[in-house]
Design a protein around this motif. Sequence first.
Motif, PDB file in Angstrom:
ATOM      1  N   TRP B  29       0.837  -1.191   0.000  1.00 13.59           N
ATOM      2  CA  TRP B  29       0.000   0.000   0.000  1.00 13.59           C
ATOM      3  C   TRP B  29       0.877   1.247   0.000  1.00 13.59           C
ATOM      4  O   TRP B  29       1.819   1.358   0.778  1.00 13.59           O
ATOM      5  CB  TRP B  29      -0.932   0.003   1.212  1.00 13.59           C
ATOM      6  N   PRO B  34      -3.570   0.353  -2.908  1.00 11.84           N
ATOM      7  CA  PRO B  34      -2.810  -0.886  -3.065  1.00 11.84           C
ATOM      8  C   PRO B  34      -2.075  -0.866  -4.405  1.00 11.84           C
ATOM      9  O   PRO B  34      -2.660  -0.531  -5.429  1.00 11.84           O
ATOM     10  CB  PRO B  34      -3.906  -1.955  -3.080  1.00 11.84           C
ATOM     11  N   ARG B  51      -5.911  -3.563  -8.002  1.00  9.23           N
ATOM     12  CA  ARG B  51      -7.316  -3.964  -8.017  1.00  9.23           C
ATOM     13  C   ARG B  51      -7.683  -4.242  -9.467  1.00  9.23           C
ATOM     14  O   ARG B  51      -7.604  -3.348 -10.306  1.00  9.23           O
ATOM     15  CB  ARG B  51      -8.230  -2.836  -7.529  1.00  9.23           C
ATOM     16  N   ARG B  55     -13.593  -6.888 -10.926  1.00  8.87           N
ATOM     17  CA  ARG B  55     -14.275  -6.989  -9.635  1.00  8.87           C
ATOM     18  C   ARG B  55     -13.345  -6.720  -8.454  1.00  8.87           C
ATOM     19  O   ARG B  55     -13.604  -7.135  -7.329  1.00  8.87           O
ATOM     20  CB  ARG B  55     -14.953  -8.361  -9.484  1.00  8.87           C
ATOM     21  N   LYS B  56     -12.216  -6.032  -8.728  1.00  7.59           N
ATOM     22  CA  LYS B  56     -11.357  -5.436  -7.689  1.00  7.59           C
ATOM     23  C   LYS B  56     -10.499  -6.425  -6.919  1.00  7.59           C
ATOM     24  O   LYS B  56      -9.894  -6.067  -5.908  1.00  7.59           O
ATOM     25  CB  LYS B  56     -12.200  -4.597  -6.694  1.00  7.59           C
ATOM     26  N   TYR B  57     -10.465  -7.668  -7.365  1.00  6.09           N
ATOM     27  CA  TYR B  57      -9.592  -8.660  -6.727  1.00  6.09           C
ATOM     28  C   TYR B  57      -8.145  -8.218  -6.931  1.00  6.09           C
ATOM     29  O   TYR B  57      -7.805  -7.652  -7.960  1.00  6.09           O
ATOM     30  CB  TYR B  57      -9.841 -10.022  -7.376  1.00  6.09           C
ATOM     31  N   PRO B  58      -7.253  -8.472  -5.962  1.00  6.71           N
ATOM     32  CA  PRO B  58      -5.861  -8.031  -6.139  1.00  6.71           C
ATOM     33  C   PRO B  58      -5.194  -8.726  -7.328  1.00  6.71           C
ATOM     34  O   PRO B  58      -5.159  -9.962  -7.385  1.00  6.71           O
ATOM     35  CB  PRO B  58      -5.178  -8.457  -4.828  1.00  6.71           C
ATOM     36  N   LEU B  61      -2.421 -11.284  -6.646  1.00  9.16           N
ATOM     37  CA  LEU B  61      -2.700 -12.696  -6.395  1.00  9.16           C
ATOM     38  C   LEU B  61      -2.874 -13.472  -7.696  1.00  9.16           C
ATOM     39  O   LEU B  61      -3.204 -14.657  -7.687  1.00  9.16           O
ATOM     40  CB  LEU B  61      -3.950 -12.848  -5.524  1.00  9.16           C
ATOM     41  N   TYR B  73      -9.303 -14.306 -10.255  1.00  7.72           N
ATOM     42  CA  TYR B  73     -10.710 -14.490  -9.927  1.00  7.72           C
ATOM     43  C   TYR B  73     -11.505 -14.826 -11.188  1.00  7.72           C
ATOM     44  O   TYR B  73     -12.162 -15.863 -11.258  1.00  7.72           O
ATOM     45  CB  TYR B  73     -11.245 -13.259  -9.203  1.00  7.72           C
TER      46      TYR B  73
ATOM     47  N   MET C   1     -19.614  -0.571  -6.854  1.00  8.31           N
ATOM     48  CA  MET C   1     -19.857  -1.602  -5.831  1.00  8.31           C
ATOM     49  C   MET C   1     -19.345  -1.167  -4.460  1.00  8.31           C
ATOM     50  O   MET C   1     -19.725  -1.730  -3.436  1.00  8.31           O
ATOM     51  CB  MET C   1     -19.154  -2.900  -6.251  1.00  8.31           C
ATOM     52  N   ALA C 296     -10.927 -15.771  -1.041  1.00  2.55           N
ATOM     53  CA  ALA C 296     -10.950 -14.767  -2.104  1.00  2.55           C
ATOM     54  C   ALA C 296     -11.935 -13.638  -1.790  1.00  2.55           C
ATOM     55  O   ALA C 296     -11.624 -12.455  -1.937  1.00  2.55           O
ATOM     56  CB  ALA C 296     -11.308 -15.423  -3.440  1.00  2.55           C
ATOM     57  N   LEU C 297     -13.116 -13.996  -1.314  1.00  2.27           N
ATOM     58  CA  LEU C 297     -14.146 -12.976  -1.063  1.00  2.27           C
ATOM     59  C   LEU C 297     -13.753 -12.080   0.109  1.00  2.27           C
ATOM     60  O   LEU C 297     -14.081 -10.885   0.117  1.00  2.27           O
ATOM     61  CB  LEU C 297     -15.506 -13.642  -0.798  1.00  2.27           C
ATOM     62  N   ILE C 299     -10.721 -11.192   0.879  1.00  5.68           N
ATOM     63  CA  ILE C 299      -9.745 -10.236   0.328  1.00  5.68           C
ATOM     64  C   ILE C 299     -10.472  -9.217  -0.550  1.00  5.68           C
ATOM     65  O   ILE C 299     -10.215  -8.015  -0.477  1.00  5.68           O
ATOM     66  CB  ILE C 299      -8.670 -10.985  -0.481  1.00  5.68           C
ATOM     67  N   GLN C 300     -11.404  -9.704  -1.370  1.00  3.95           N
ATOM     68  CA  GLN C 300     -12.166  -8.787  -2.232  1.00  3.95           C
ATOM     69  C   GLN C 300     -12.912  -7.747  -1.389  1.00  3.95           C
ATOM     70  O   GLN C 300     -12.973  -6.569  -1.745  1.00  3.95           O
ATOM     71  CB  GLN C 300     -13.152  -9.594  -3.091  1.00  3.95           C
ATOM     72  N   MET C 303     -10.605  -4.988  -0.534  1.00  2.00           N
ATOM     73  CA  MET C 303     -10.291  -4.143  -1.679  1.00  2.00           C
ATOM     74  C   MET C 303     -11.484  -3.250  -2.047  1.00  2.00           C
ATOM     75  O   MET C 303     -11.318  -2.089  -2.406  1.00  2.00           O
ATOM     76  CB  MET C 303      -9.905  -5.007  -2.885  1.00  2.00           C
ATOM     77  N   SER C 306     -12.169  -0.468   0.676  1.00  2.72           N
ATOM     78  CA  SER C 306     -11.165   0.598   0.781  1.00  2.72           C
ATOM     79  C   SER C 306     -11.103   1.465  -0.466  1.00  2.72           C
ATOM     80  O   SER C 306     -10.336   2.414  -0.538  1.00  2.72           O
ATOM     81  CB  SER C 306      -9.782  -0.027   1.025  1.00  2.72           C
ATOM     82  N   GLU C 307     -11.925   1.140  -1.450  1.00  2.00           N
ATOM     83  CA  GLU C 307     -11.864   1.888  -2.704  1.00  2.00           C
ATOM     84  C   GLU C 307     -12.534   3.256  -2.566  1.00  2.00           C
ATOM     85  O   GLU C 307     -13.465   3.418  -1.783  1.00  2.00           O
ATOM     86  CB  GLU C 307     -12.548   1.076  -3.810  1.00  2.00           C
ATOM     87  N   ALA C 311     -15.637   4.745  -7.767  1.00  2.00           N
ATOM     88  CA  ALA C 311     -14.644   4.102  -8.637  1.00  2.00           C
ATOM     89  C   ALA C 311     -15.352   3.307  -9.727  1.00  2.00           C
ATOM     90  O   ALA C 311     -16.422   2.746  -9.500  1.00  2.00           O
ATOM     91  CB  ALA C 311     -13.740   3.191  -7.814  1.00  2.00           C
TER      92      ALA C 311
END
Lengths: 342, 342, 342
Positions: B29, B34, B51, B55-58, B61, B73, C1, C296-297, C299-300, C303, C306-307, C311
């Motif tokens: 961060w 991030p 992101r 759908r904003k998954y890192p 990963l 994802y 979202m 996964a969810l 972590i999502q 993310m 914190s957006e 966005a």
Amino acid sequence: MGSLTPLVKNGWYIGAWSDEIGCTLMQRWIVGRPVCFYRLQDGTVNAIEDRCPHRKYPLSLGRLDGDVIECNYHGYRIDGSGGCVGVAEQSDRPKASVHRFPLVERDGVVWIWPGDPELADPALLPDTSWLTDPGWTHVHGVVPLKARQLLLVENLLDLTHETFLHPSSIGNAAVAATPIDVTSEGDRVSFTRHMVGIEAPPFYEKSMGLTSPIDRWQDGDFYAPGVFQLNMRLAPTGTEEPEGFHMKVIYGMTPATETETHDFFALGRDYLIDDEKLSEFQLQQQLAVMKEDVDALEIQEVMVASEAPGARESSIRSDVAGLRGRRLLEKMAAREAAVAAR
Amino acid sequence: MGSLTPLVKNGWYIGAWSDEIGCTLMQRWIVGRPVCFYRLQDGTVNAIEDRCPHRKYPLSLGRLDGDVIECNYHGYRIDGSGGCVGVAEQSDRPKASVHRFPLVERDGVVWIWPGDPELADPALLPDTSWLTDPGWTHVHGVVPLKARQLLLVENLLDLTHETFLHPSSIGNAAVAATPIDVTSEGDRVSFTRHMVGIEAPPFYEKSMGLTSPIDRWQDGDFYAPGVFQLNMRLAPTGTEEPEGFHMKVIYGMTPATETETHDFFALGRDYLIDDEKLSEFQLQQQLAVMKEDVDALEIQEVMVASEAPGARESSIRSDVAGLRGRRLLEKMAAREAAVAAR
Amino acid sequence: MGSLTPLVKNGWYIGAWSDEIGCTLMQRWIVGRPVCFYRLQDGTVNAIEDRCPHRKYPLSLGRLDGDVIECNYHGYRIDGSGGCVGVAEQSDRPKASVHRFPLVERDGVVWIWPGDPELADPALLPDTSWLTDPGWTHVHGVVPLKARQLLLVENLLDLTHETFLHPSSIGNAAVAATPIDVTSEGDRVSFTRHMVGIEAPPFYEKSMGLTSPIDRWQDGDFYAPGVFQLNMRLAPTGTEEPEGFHMKVIYGMTPATETETHDFFALGRDYLIDDEKLSEFQLQQQLAVMKEDVDALEIQEVMVASEAPGARESSIRSDVAGLRGRRLLEKMAAREAAVAAR
């Protein structure tokens, strides 16, 4: 009860037991502020705001040099009055100070006044002389509680909870079944519950050798904002005063923050006062009972804090003392808010 | 100091050390966002918002396939520019992209510009050429700090704290007792402290074999918003420049979030540069000193964050550099807020 | 979202599996409220707000006496309807009650309606009769998820994620490569994905002994606000219905709070229904797959939460079902907000 009542600042709270404070610095949060407790060289207890006036580092992490604390971050030197008396970086003294809290040390209790020092009148202190009365002995301590102070106030002002929460020690059906008489005057709320010819709860059977039936008295006084005293008497049914076993408890319900409370206690008796094994038994028993309360109040805090605003509450006659205590705290807080808004 | 100053976005911050970034994806961060760091196949460092635009998954990963990251994802494929180049679910390319951060890799440092890319001028970078100068060696690393960046900036711009916080290593009475000269220009604040004929602090005795009296110089430069360099010279008293031991430190004070900061450091010397045992000793010593700072700043963060708004603060002459640094950060943040509000 | 959608209250959610509820009291948070689940003496499941109307202590910590819960703090006695039937402290009954939630127990599922009881129509329940069909067997359970419900809804309505998140079990390239047909009607969104002549994913190879090529069907139905059913068919390519292996999954996506969700599941099959080893294997496999999703969810959630507000998000054709599900939830929440504002 959902939303938090502002904490009352103008009042004597238990800040510490005398034996907690020595030649080392101790941080304790009191009514939302960090306080540095210590003793001056003449033995007097002292308490100042635990933030260096320079960059807010805790003075309690500093070095005590006589009566002067040297801050461990940049060396501000703060004397017992809270005033800065010098700093290593320059020869002229910074004009800076921190708040010094009014304190009274009496009967082994260190009382602190978090509010306006002008109003800190020692005459307002409750009588605690039994703590040093040679005819009495007591055990004492402090337990942390992650719940708002009000929940503890109401817990103590309605002892019918002993029946349900403490059945293996101090409670039985007689407590809930016996109504109280409630009186109040000024910033005090008092109740009496006299149980006659009842069964002896387990704790009193063990520590007094009492067999049923007994008489049991619970006379409580709440001194708003944060002190509760309970006078108890247990005796075989029909025994006349002043015969019987007498016990007293002081609770200091001192807010640390809006949702954390110090639960100070002293538990005393006027019988077998030299029996140290009994003292140790009573201390462990008291801590066990308080753990039941702390566990319950911390869960209650979660339930209360998560409730929708304006949710309804049901009250019964045994709540009269607790509700008067609550109103008293609300009134005191409102009064302080009005003064602050001027 | 109580309320948080908004973080400055337009500036070069240390994002990583070169040797931290390889063929695997790394999330870090930076100034509230991030970032996914990695190297392209040609060895260039790259950094994009971590992101996935879907759908904003890192993305960190995900799986690195050449220069393309495939999100783990739903399989969006993002190239080095941050643009989406395809997805397994359909043949037509989604119109999507993530922010690519301007980076400069120089002297083993990966610099990142979190703000407006148009303003990311490499000419603004401080000179760090000593990091690759064959006459110097250094150790480096990064330490996490749970405190706002400003507390670290002020810590480094007022080294008198060495006297109190680091007495067993780099501090002694001479630091606090010796005033600084402060100059500033543009986005830079500089100070010099020249201690003459003083006792050698423990760390320098051990690592240089110096015996008192010595001369010790501390010349610091803060490059707002996030870099600090310190030039140090230690030598037996009266030794003339360029004789003596020279050391340099770079600190990269990179906000992770509003209340968390990456504390990057490189500590270098121009003597015994092939002595690996000495390097290891200096690294351990540096980490020990930084732990003292981190512990103090994390406590200070609690004290500052919990203080009532508008609480007063006392400052002295040794705070001049720190206060200029603070004003500079406030000015830069205000300038950015004004641009954003247009 | 980014911002949270208000939770939908008017809808049947899975509150528990039948075998979770017995003669002990169980607390579970449902759509932002604590619920006390238990069985009445006639075996009927019951659910009431888990806050005593007196001082909000959890009733689930009380004592069940026949059909009456006695609160363990001050002894309020609450019957199955949620009404107070007495209290030890006084002979007259306090006028107090807590909310009783509409429940339906059917096919081993305990359905709960957190909203307006007037609207709780059992006719709205999805058909789950296969759970008790003698031609089928299933495993079931519930997994905690620290993420908003919407992320789970979208996870299940876009199974292309199996290709990337579950490649070692139920996913392979064919899932992402095969488009879906989407239909919707009222509060239901449905999709079908028929994969023909594909490779068998590892899980199905192991549990069915299938060898490639196979046909694989995924037909999903989302019943807003919180239920998803998937009908699956796997068979050697070209096999005609009704031949082949059939599986079904129900997911109960029940919000606990705004950012925590209960992930109920039942996984059933119509083959080898007496093979308990296979059931155990399928349960462990299902839990392993769900762990990949939960990780996964969660972590999502970080993310997304914190957006920055507003966005942008990119969507593709495989998102059609998920986006319809999201709009449905938003519409239902908006409808409830409008009613509440009247």
